[in-house]
Design a protein around this motif. Structure first.
Motif, mmCIF file in Angstrom:
data_model
loop_
_atom_site.group_PDB
_atom_site.id
_atom_site.type_symbol
_atom_site.label_atom_id
_atom_site.label_comp_id
_atom_site.label_asym_id
_atom_site.label_seq_id
_atom_site.Cartn_x
_atom_site.Cartn_y
_atom_site.Cartn_z
ATOM 1 N N SER A 94 21.345 -36.941 31.979
ATOM 2 C CA SER A 94 20.179 -37.788 32.268
ATOM 3 C C SER A 94 19.390 -38.102 31.009
ATOM 4 C CB SER A 94 19.269 -37.124 33.301
ATOM 5 O OG SER A 94 18.753 -35.903 32.809
ATOM 6 N N GLY A 95 19.692 -37.404 29.911
ATOM 7 C CA GLY A 95 19.031 -37.706 28.646
ATOM 8 C C GLY A 95 19.290 -39.127 28.167
ATOM 9 N N VAL A 96 20.371 -39.762 28.683
ATOM 10 C CA VAL A 96 20.624 -41.147 28.299
ATOM 11 C C VAL A 96 19.486 -42.058 28.784
ATOM 12 C CG1 VAL A 96 23.119 -40.878 28.226
ATOM 13 C CG2 VAL A 96 22.025 -41.615 30.361
ATOM 14 N N LEU A 97 18.832 -41.660 29.879
ATOM 15 C CA LEU A 97 17.685 -42.441 30.349
ATOM 16 C C LEU A 97 16.537 -42.358 29.348
ATOM 17 C CD1 LEU A 97 17.666 -41.551 34.153
ATOM 18 C CD2 LEU A 97 18.678 -43.544 33.020
ATOM 19 N N GLY A 98 16.409 -41.204 28.703
ATOM 20 C CA GLY A 98 15.402 -41.076 27.653
ATOM 21 C C GLY A 98 15.729 -41.960 26.462
ATOM 22 N N LEU A 99 17.019 -42.013 26.103
ATOM 23 C CA LEU A 99 17.444 -42.893 25.011
ATOM 24 C C LEU A 99 17.167 -44.351 25.358
ATOM 25 C CD1 LEU A 99 19.006 -43.469 22.366
ATOM 26 C CD2 LEU A 99 21.107 -43.491 23.750
ATOM 27 N N ILE A 100 17.532 -44.750 26.576
ATOM 28 C CA ILE A 100 17.272 -46.121 27.013
ATOM 29 C C ILE A 100 15.785 -46.419 26.987
ATOM 30 C CG2 ILE A 100 17.324 -47.654 29.029
ATOM 31 C CD1 ILE A 100 20.051 -46.465 29.716
ATOM 32 N N GLY A 104 28.193 -53.366 28.079
ATOM 33 C CA GLY A 104 27.798 -51.991 27.770
ATOM 34 C C GLY A 104 28.214 -51.014 28.856
ATOM 35 N N ILE A 105 28.092 -51.417 30.126
ATOM 36 C CA ILE A 105 28.493 -50.535 31.226
ATOM 37 C C ILE A 105 30.000 -50.312 31.211
ATOM 38 C CG2 ILE A 105 28.529 -50.283 33.740
ATOM 39 C CD1 ILE A 105 25.920 -51.904 33.799
ATOM 40 N N LEU A 106 30.751 -51.359 30.886
ATOM 41 C CA LEU A 106 32.206 -51.189 30.744
ATOM 42 C C LEU A 106 32.533 -50.211 29.618
ATOM 43 C CD1 LEU A 106 33.377 -54.888 31.232
ATOM 44 C CD2 LEU A 106 33.758 -52.985 32.801
ATOM 45 N N LEU A 107 31.750 -50.268 28.530
ATOM 46 C CA LEU A 107 31.952 -49.305 27.441
ATOM 47 C C LEU A 107 31.698 -47.873 27.910
ATOM 48 C CD1 LEU A 107 30.251 -51.107 24.401
ATOM 49 C CD2 LEU A 107 32.688 -50.573 24.661
ATOM 50 N N VAL A 108 30.671 -47.682 28.742
ATOM 51 C CA VAL A 108 30.361 -46.344 29.260
ATOM 52 C C VAL A 108 31.551 -45.775 30.032
ATOM 53 C CG1 VAL A 108 28.926 -45.082 30.918
ATOM 54 C CG2 VAL A 108 27.871 -46.668 29.305
ATOM 55 N N SER A 109 32.244 -46.625 30.744
ATOM 56 C CA SER A 109 33.378 -46.148 31.544
ATOM 57 C C SER A 109 34.511 -45.605 30.679
ATOM 58 C CB SER A 109 33.916 -47.287 32.427
ATOM 59 O OG SER A 109 34.601 -48.256 31.647
ATOM 60 N N ARG A 110 34.475 -45.908 29.381
ATOM 61 C CA ARG A 110 35.520 -45.437 28.464
ATOM 62 C C ARG A 110 35.030 -44.325 27.542
ATOM 63 N NH1 ARG A 110 40.081 -46.429 30.241
ATOM 64 N NH2 ARG A 110 40.956 -46.295 28.135
ATOM 65 N N ALA A 111 33.902 -43.710 27.881
ATOM 66 C CA ALA A 111 33.307 -42.685 27.013
ATOM 67 C C ALA A 111 34.213 -41.461 26.888
ATOM 68 C CB ALA A 111 31.944 -42.272 27.555
ATOM 69 N N SER A 112 34.176 -40.855 25.701
ATOM 70 C CA SER A 112 34.920 -39.613 25.476
ATOM 71 C C SER A 112 34.026 -38.430 25.843
ATOM 72 C CB SER A 112 35.348 -39.521 24.010
ATOM 73 O OG SER A 112 34.214 -39.295 23.184
ATOM 74 N N GLY A 113 34.490 -37.224 25.550
ATOM 75 C CA GLY A 113 33.735 -36.029 25.923
ATOM 76 C C GLY A 113 32.709 -35.602 24.909
ATOM 77 N N THR A 114 32.444 -36.406 23.872
ATOM 78 C CA THR A 114 31.415 -36.042 22.899
ATOM 79 C C THR A 114 30.098 -36.716 23.264
ATOM 80 O OG1 THR A 114 31.837 -37.882 21.389
ATOM 81 C CG2 THR A 114 33.197 -35.919 21.127
ATOM 82 N N MET A 115 29.011 -35.996 23.076
ATOM 83 C CA MET A 115 27.708 -36.531 23.475
ATOM 84 C C MET A 115 27.325 -37.728 22.619
ATOM 85 S SD MET A 115 24.291 -34.307 24.372
ATOM 86 C CE MET A 115 25.181 -33.449 25.668
ATOM 87 N N LEU A 116 27.674 -37.729 21.326
ATOM 88 C CA LEU A 116 27.343 -38.846 20.456
ATOM 89 C C LEU A 116 28.015 -40.126 20.962
ATOM 90 C CD1 LEU A 116 26.050 -39.988 17.889
ATOM 91 C CD2 LEU A 116 28.127 -39.290 16.636
ATOM 92 N N ASP A 117 29.286 -40.026 21.331
ATOM 93 C CA ASP A 117 30.012 -41.194 21.847
ATOM 94 C C ASP A 117 29.391 -41.684 23.149
ATOM 95 O OD1 ASP A 117 32.595 -42.902 21.819
ATOM 96 O OD2 ASP A 117 32.607 -41.996 23.811
ATOM 97 N N PHE A 118 29.051 -40.758 24.024
ATOM 98 C CA PHE A 118 28.443 -41.096 25.310
ATOM 99 C C PHE A 118 27.117 -41.822 25.109
ATOM 100 C CE2 PHE A 118 26.186 -39.743 29.289
ATOM 101 C CZ PHE A 118 27.068 -40.290 30.212
ATOM 102 N N TYR A 119 26.322 -41.317 24.165
ATOM 103 C CA TYR A 119 24.968 -41.852 23.975
ATOM 104 C C TYR A 119 24.972 -43.222 23.298
ATOM 105 C CZ TYR A 119 22.138 -37.971 25.696
ATOM 106 O OH TYR A 119 21.497 -37.058 26.501
ATOM 107 N N TRP A 120 25.872 -43.472 22.336
ATOM 108 C CA TRP A 120 25.821 -44.789 21.682
ATOM 109 C C TRP A 120 26.224 -45.896 22.656
ATOM 110 C CZ3 TRP A 120 29.374 -48.590 21.268
ATOM 111 C CH2 TRP A 120 30.733 -48.283 21.298
ATOM 112 N N ARG A 121 27.070 -45.565 23.602
ATOM 113 C CA ARG A 121 27.452 -46.553 24.598
ATOM 114 C C ARG A 121 26.257 -46.896 25.503
ATOM 115 N NH1 ARG A 121 33.406 -46.627 25.018
ATOM 116 N NH2 ARG A 121 34.193 -45.132 23.490
ATOM 117 N N PHE A 122 25.489 -45.895 25.847
ATOM 118 C CA PHE A 122 24.291 -46.153 26.640
ATOM 119 C C PHE A 122 23.215 -46.844 25.809
ATOM 120 C CE2 PHE A 122 25.862 -43.493 30.097
ATOM 121 C CZ PHE A 122 25.299 -44.129 31.191
#
Length: 418
Positions: free
Chosen positions: A51-57, A91-109
């Motif tokens: 849910s921290g991605v909501l903070g980033l957004i 961007g949402i399509l990019l999220v669907s391809r996220a890897s298991g690293t938090m940095l990768d997950f967060y830049w997509r969001f």
């Protein structure tokens, strides 16, 4: 008003409703509760890490909203909204391809946050506010309320269905494709208001205060804090309906149904509130609606009966519907339309930040205590403070007169619908 302008106004209203149906609120905020636990379990992260991605957004939105609003004041809104919609879908399509690293997950969001802000409800409201005056509250309620409500009802259901059968990645991919369906309507129908209504005398330049002028008034700060408390708290609860209820042993289908009730009542109540605001124009109209949301939060947190949780969803929908119907309406009535995009962008910047931080704080509280009860009661207290601030706001007509202008000054191209 000519038949041509009436048709264009109707097209703007339809396109604005569709744009709000498929905006970031419905696609991300309404579905994060469905995907929260599966993503956390898949990556082995705490819930706050997801849910921290909501903070980033929220940080991205807080920085971007005033800049985007100012750009829309200068260059128009239509093409910025179109770019925002298509970028959000990508961007949402990019999220669907996220890897298991938090940095990768967060830049997509981060991509989601930037483009989603460009096409957010607050930005769409600029177009609607410039097309309608006499029924501005009603039309803002219809386009934002019905749009966000339908989107926030459909998207969690889609997310839940795809999640059950194909997983969270397929869920986000599906949502990304659906979001892009708004693009043709934005491109063809969501046009900026013309400089004057055909057949009527040319309207004078829209009156209104600059952002700097508004920030020197007590009304700006009272409204900002009241809106931040309400929108932040209610959005945090909206994103956590599913985790709260499933944590109490309620099934996913039933919990998602409560989200649907929450969203549908939010949609309908925005329309109701918009119509009431056109007639009564006072912020005190919102006080009992804030109170209903507070009751709904307590019921949601501490009761598990089927009727009780449905009632909680409905009460929360009343509060959120009132909140979002009022924001753009009161910005236009208190401060005018000349710099509406810039001012409403500043409001949405703060609201977005609180909306992003509050859910993350809720999950941090859960990670420490194993319960959302403490966070829920804190939000109830914040809404109570928001009610006090709303009660202190002057009537917008008296405020506008004190600033040397009418509260209902008409902007260039306003279609004044009786």
């Amino acid at each position: 008003m000519s038949a041509s302008h009436a048709r264009q106004a109707a097209q703007v209203a339809i396109a604005a409703t569709i744009a709000n149906t498929l905006c970031m609120t419905a696609a991300i905020s309404a579905t994060i509760g469905v995907f929260l636990v599966p993503i956390a379990e898949d990556f082995g992260w705490p819930r706050a890490g997801v849910s921290g991605v909501l903070g980033l957004i929220s940080v991205i939105s807080a920085i971007s909203y005033p800049l985007i609003g100012r750009a829309m004041d200068r260059f128009g809104a239509r093409w910025l909204l179109l770019v925002g919609n298509l970028g959000l879908a990508a961007g949402i399509l990019l999220v669907s391809r996220a890897s298991g690293t938090m940095l990768d997950f967060y830049w997509r969001f981060a991509v989601v946050g930037l483009f989603g802000t460009m096409a957010a409800t607050g930005m769409v409201s600029k177009v609607v506010s410039n097309w309608f005056d006499a029924r501005r509250g009603l039309m803002l309620g219809v386009t934002a309320g019905v749009g966000n409500g339908v989107g926030a009802t459909i998207m969690p259901i889609v997310a839940g269905l795809v999640l059950t059968s194909h997983g969270w990645r397929a869920g986000y991919a599906t949502i990304g494709v659906i979001v892009a369906l708004a693009a043709p309507f934005i491109a063809l129908w969501l046009r900026d208001a013309p400089p004057a209504v055909q057949g009527a005398p040319a309207a004078p330049l829209a009156s209104g205060m600059s952002l700097g002028q508004t920030m020197r008034t007590s009304a700006f700060w009272l409204m900002l804090l009241a809106v931040a408390a309400g929108a932040g708290g209610m959005t945090a609860m909206f994103t956590h309906v599913v985790p709260i209820l499933t944590g109490h042993g309620v099934g996913l289908a039933q919990a998602t149904g409560v989200v649907a009730v929450f969203a549908l009542v939010t949609a309908g109540w925005q329309v109701v509130t918009g119509g009431l605001l056109d007639r009564f124009r006072t912020p005190r109209l919102l006080l009992p609606m804030y109170a209903s949301a507070m009751i709904g939060m307590v019921v949601l947190q501490f009761y598990t009966g089927s009727l009780a949780i449905i009632l909680a969803g409905a009460l929360l929908g009343i509060g959120m519907g009132a909140e979002y119907a009022a924001l753009s309406y009161f910005v236009s009535r208190y401060f005018g339309l000349r710099h509406f995009g810039t001012i409403v962008g500043a409001f949405y910047a703060v609201v977005a930040f609180i909306q992003g931080v509050a859910p993350m704080l809720m999950d941090m509280s859960f990670d420490r205590t194993g319960s959302y009860a403490g966070a829920t009661l804190t939000i109830v207290g914040a809404l109570a403070a928001g009610m006090v601030l709303l009660a202190l706001l002057p009537h917008p007509d008296r405020f506008a007169q004190g600033q040397g202008r009418r509260a209902d000054d008409v902007a260039p191209g306003d279609l004044v619908l009786a």
